[in-house]
Design a protein around this motif. Sequence first.
Motif, PDB file in Angstrom:
ATOM      1  N   LYS A 202      19.697  11.387  10.920  1.00 44.44           N
ATOM      2  CA  LYS A 202      18.671  10.160  10.275  1.00 44.44           C
ATOM      3  C   LYS A 202      17.431  10.152  10.936  1.00 44.44           C
ATOM      4  CE  LYS A 202      22.534   6.674  10.068  1.00 44.44           C
ATOM      5  NZ  LYS A 202      23.262   5.510  10.018  1.00 44.44           N
ATOM      6  N   ARG A 203      16.474   9.849  10.110  1.00 44.84           N
ATOM      7  CA  ARG A 203      14.878   9.881  10.664  1.00 44.84           C
ATOM      8  C   ARG A 203      14.647   8.537  10.525  1.00 44.84           C
ATOM      9  NH1 ARG A 203      15.889  14.456  13.115  1.00 44.84           N
ATOM     10  NH2 ARG A 203      15.773  16.478  11.732  1.00 44.84           N
ATOM     11  N   LYS A 204      13.816   8.135  11.418  1.00 50.48           N
ATOM     12  CA  LYS A 204      12.855   7.025  11.636  1.00 50.48           C
ATOM     13  C   LYS A 204      11.544   6.725  11.665  1.00 50.48           C
ATOM     14  CE  LYS A 204      16.962   4.963  14.259  1.00 50.48           C
ATOM     15  NZ  LYS A 204      17.165   4.103  15.564  1.00 50.48           N
ATOM     16  N   ALA A 205      11.130   5.894  11.052  1.00 49.87           N
ATOM     17  CA  ALA A 205       9.584   5.661  11.066  1.00 49.87           C
ATOM     18  C   ALA A 205       9.318   4.174  10.967  1.00 49.87           C
ATOM     19  CB  ALA A 205       9.042   6.065   9.789  1.00 49.87           C
ATOM     20  N   SER A 206       8.171   3.485  11.448  1.00 52.39           N
ATOM     21  CA  SER A 206       8.000   2.507  11.575  1.00 52.39           C
ATOM     22  C   SER A 206       6.800   1.685  11.146  1.00 52.39           C
ATOM     23  CB  SER A 206       8.354   1.700  12.702  1.00 52.39           C
ATOM     24  OG  SER A 206       7.252   2.214  13.555  1.00 52.39           O
ATOM     25  N   ALA A 207       6.223   0.440  10.476  1.00 57.91           N
ATOM     26  CA  ALA A 207       5.214   0.140  10.047  1.00 57.91           C
ATOM     27  C   ALA A 207       5.054  -1.103  10.736  1.00 57.91           C
ATOM     28  CB  ALA A 207       5.148   0.058   8.627  1.00 57.91           C
ATOM     29  N   VAL A 208       3.776  -1.420  10.971  1.00 54.41           N
ATOM     30  CA  VAL A 208       3.433  -2.805  11.300  1.00 54.41           C
ATOM     31  C   VAL A 208       2.393  -3.112  10.629  1.00 54.41           C
ATOM     32  CG1 VAL A 208       2.510  -4.164  13.221  1.00 54.41           C
ATOM     33  CG2 VAL A 208       4.178  -2.479  13.921  1.00 54.41           C
ATOM     34  N   TRP A 209       2.353  -4.371   9.994  1.00 60.27           N
ATOM     35  CA  TRP A 209       1.134  -4.865   9.176  1.00 60.27           C
ATOM     36  C   TRP A 209       0.598  -6.174   9.671  1.00 60.27           C
ATOM     37  CZ3 TRP A 209      -1.809  -2.587   5.698  1.00 60.27           C
ATOM     38  CH2 TRP A 209      -2.835  -3.393   4.921  1.00 60.27           C
ATOM     39  N   SER A 210      -0.568  -6.411   9.994  1.00 60.22           N
ATOM     40  CA  SER A 210      -1.318  -7.722  10.374  1.00 60.22           C
ATOM     41  C   SER A 210      -2.210  -8.357   9.392  1.00 60.22           C
ATOM     42  CB  SER A 210      -1.895  -7.422  11.611  1.00 60.22           C
ATOM     43  OG  SER A 210      -1.039  -7.146  12.679  1.00 60.22           O
ATOM     44  N   GLY A 211      -2.040  -9.298   9.110  1.00 64.06           N
ATOM     45  CA  GLY A 211      -2.902 -10.139   8.128  1.00 64.06           C
ATOM     46  C   GLY A 211      -2.756  -9.985   6.784  1.00 64.06           C
ATOM     47  N   ASN A 212      -3.586 -10.407   5.800  1.00 63.90           N
ATOM     48  CA  ASN A 212      -3.340 -10.290   4.421  1.00 63.90           C
ATOM     49  C   ASN A 212      -3.607  -9.020   3.520  1.00 63.90           C
ATOM     50  OD1 ASN A 212      -6.168 -10.190   3.786  1.00 63.90           O
ATOM     51  ND2 ASN A 212      -6.526 -12.181   3.720  1.00 63.90           N
ATOM     52  N   LEU A 213      -3.255  -8.899   2.470  1.00 64.37           N
ATOM     53  CA  LEU A 213      -3.242  -7.604   1.787  1.00 64.37           C
ATOM     54  C   LEU A 213      -4.822  -6.820   1.813  1.00 64.37           C
ATOM     55  CD1 LEU A 213      -1.838  -5.250   0.298  1.00 64.37           C
ATOM     56  CD2 LEU A 213      -2.610  -6.541  -2.027  1.00 64.37           C
ATOM     57  N   LYS A 214      -5.690  -7.697   1.613  1.00 63.96           N
ATOM     58  CA  LYS A 214      -7.056  -7.054   1.253  1.00 63.96           C
ATOM     59  C   LYS A 214      -7.669  -6.722   2.531  1.00 63.96           C
ATOM     60  CE  LYS A 214     -10.388  -6.100  -1.401  1.00 63.96           C
ATOM     61  NZ  LYS A 214     -10.861  -5.288  -2.204  1.00 63.96           N
TER      62      LYS A 214
ATOM     63  N   PHE B 125      -6.280   2.058  -1.535  1.00 65.55           N
ATOM     64  CA  PHE B 125      -6.837   1.857  -2.778  1.00 65.55           C
ATOM     65  C   PHE B 125      -8.284   2.195  -2.894  1.00 65.55           C
ATOM     66  CE2 PHE B 125      -3.239  -1.075  -2.636  1.00 65.55           C
ATOM     67  CZ  PHE B 125      -2.618  -0.349  -3.548  1.00 65.55           C
ATOM     68  N   GLU B 126      -8.950   2.391  -1.913  1.00 66.37           N
ATOM     69  CA  GLU B 126     -10.548   2.920  -1.675  1.00 66.37           C
ATOM     70  C   GLU B 126     -10.438   4.309  -0.948  1.00 66.37           C
ATOM     71  OE1 GLU B 126     -11.890  -0.802   0.045  1.00 66.37           O
ATOM     72  OE2 GLU B 126     -11.484  -1.950  -1.896  1.00 66.37           O
ATOM     73  N   ASN B 127     -11.530   4.446  -0.400  1.00 66.80           N
ATOM     74  CA  ASN B 127     -11.876   5.445   0.617  1.00 66.80           C
ATOM     75  C   ASN B 127     -11.923   5.191   1.951  1.00 66.80           C
ATOM     76  OD1 ASN B 127     -11.769   7.577  -1.753  1.00 66.80           O
ATOM     77  ND2 ASN B 127     -13.779   6.639  -2.337  1.00 66.80           N
ATOM     78  N   GLY B 128     -11.014   4.490   2.463  1.00 65.79           N
ATOM     79  CA  GLY B 128     -10.973   4.178   4.088  1.00 65.79           C
ATOM     80  C   GLY B 128     -10.631   5.394   4.855  1.00 65.79           C
ATOM     81  N   VAL B 129     -11.014   5.229   6.110  1.00 68.57           N
ATOM     82  CA  VAL B 129     -10.474   6.111   6.985  1.00 68.57           C
ATOM     83  C   VAL B 129      -9.009   5.973   7.531  1.00 68.57           C
ATOM     84  CG1 VAL B 129     -10.895   7.366   9.268  1.00 68.57           C
ATOM     85  CG2 VAL B 129     -12.603   6.668   7.867  1.00 68.57           C
TER      86      VAL B 129
ATOM     87  N   THR C 276       1.735  24.969  -0.877  1.00 64.68           N
ATOM     88  CA  THR C 276       2.136  23.858  -2.064  1.00 64.68           C
ATOM     89  C   THR C 276       1.242  22.759  -1.758  1.00 64.68           C
ATOM     90  OG1 THR C 276       4.512  24.555  -1.766  1.00 64.68           O
ATOM     91  CG2 THR C 276       4.003  22.485  -2.816  1.00 64.68           C
ATOM     92  N   GLU C 277       0.630  22.407  -2.754  1.00 70.23           N
ATOM     93  CA  GLU C 277      -0.199  21.257  -2.688  1.00 70.23           C
ATOM     94  C   GLU C 277       0.337  20.141  -3.849  1.00 70.23           C
ATOM     95  OE1 GLU C 277      -4.241  20.672  -4.937  1.00 70.23           O
ATOM     96  OE2 GLU C 277      -4.832  21.229  -2.964  1.00 70.23           O
ATOM     97  N   ALA C 278       0.639  19.102  -3.004  1.00 71.64           N
ATOM     98  CA  ALA C 278       1.282  17.906  -4.183  1.00 71.64           C
ATOM     99  C   ALA C 278       0.276  16.917  -4.308  1.00 71.64           C
ATOM    100  CB  ALA C 278       2.427  17.308  -3.412  1.00 71.64           C
ATOM    101  N   THR C 279      -0.083  16.518  -5.598  1.00 74.16           N
ATOM    102  CA  THR C 279      -0.897  15.646  -6.301  1.00 74.16           C
ATOM    103  C   THR C 279      -0.173  14.378  -6.856  1.00 74.16           C
ATOM    104  OG1 THR C 279      -2.702  17.280  -6.698  1.00 74.16           O
ATOM    105  CG2 THR C 279      -2.968  15.192  -7.572  1.00 74.16           C
ATOM    106  N   LEU C 280      -0.212  13.098  -6.097  1.00 77.61           N
ATOM    107  CA  LEU C 280       0.714  12.101  -6.230  1.00 77.61           C
ATOM    108  C   LEU C 280      -0.385  11.215  -7.141  1.00 77.61           C
ATOM    109  CD1 LEU C 280       2.997  10.208  -4.148  1.00 77.61           C
ATOM    110  CD2 LEU C 280       1.315   8.924  -5.164  1.00 77.61           C
ATOM    111  N   THR C 281       0.428  10.673  -8.350  1.00 75.15           N
ATOM    112  CA  THR C 281      -0.422   9.704  -9.134  1.00 75.15           C
ATOM    113  C   THR C 281       0.111   8.258  -8.926  1.00 75.15           C
ATOM    114  OG1 THR C 281      -0.790  11.239 -10.660  1.00 75.15           O
ATOM    115  CG2 THR C 281      -1.124   8.939 -11.636  1.00 75.15           C
ATOM    116  N   LEU C 282      -0.656   7.113  -8.524  1.00 75.69           N
ATOM    117  CA  LEU C 282      -0.407   6.028  -8.327  1.00 75.69           C
ATOM    118  C   LEU C 282      -1.101   5.041  -9.447  1.00 75.69           C
ATOM    119  CD1 LEU C 282       0.864   3.645  -6.327  1.00 75.69           C
ATOM    120  CD2 LEU C 282      -1.237   3.527  -5.312  1.00 75.69           C
ATOM    121  N   GLU C 283      -0.432   4.490 -10.385  1.00 75.31           N
ATOM    122  CA  GLU C 283      -1.029   3.759 -11.325  1.00 75.31           C
ATOM    123  C   GLU C 283      -0.533   2.299 -11.460  1.00 75.31           C
ATOM    124  OE1 GLU C 283      -1.502   6.608 -15.074  1.00 75.31           O
ATOM    125  OE2 GLU C 283       0.592   6.079 -14.579  1.00 75.31           O
TER     126      GLU C 283
END
Length: 140
Positions: free
Chosen positions: A2-14, A38-42, A78-85
Amino acid sequence: MKRKASAVWSGNLKDGKGALSTESKTLSDTQYSFSTRFENGVGTNPEELIAAAHAGCFSMDLSARLEKAGLGPRRIDTEATLTLEKTDPGFSITAIQLAVKVDLDDRDEQKFNDAVAAAKAGCPVSKVLKADISVMASLA
């Protein structure tokens, strides 16, 4: 295994922000946000991480298959290009294109093409994705 990762999110989406961490500490409170997704943030974003995971998984799987075929893999890039639509009702990962360049000791094109097709279908990350996966492979 098993492999683990976690995410913490604070605030609204935008305007909110989050942090991603992995058990291995390769990612440790790595910043992600609406602008990195969705933009070009760091920072990073989930789709970039999926693309990296797919490129790494495919490369390792292909290496094993080329070795088994007696082709002596020296280097696999190998370069992977993912398309999000935007789809109905939200966003979907619709495609991943893998561009791979391979340097081999033995240049048997049929065995090479067979190994590429098998790695595309057999890599564990490919198996979990529902997106259309394509591979453009070439020998160096």
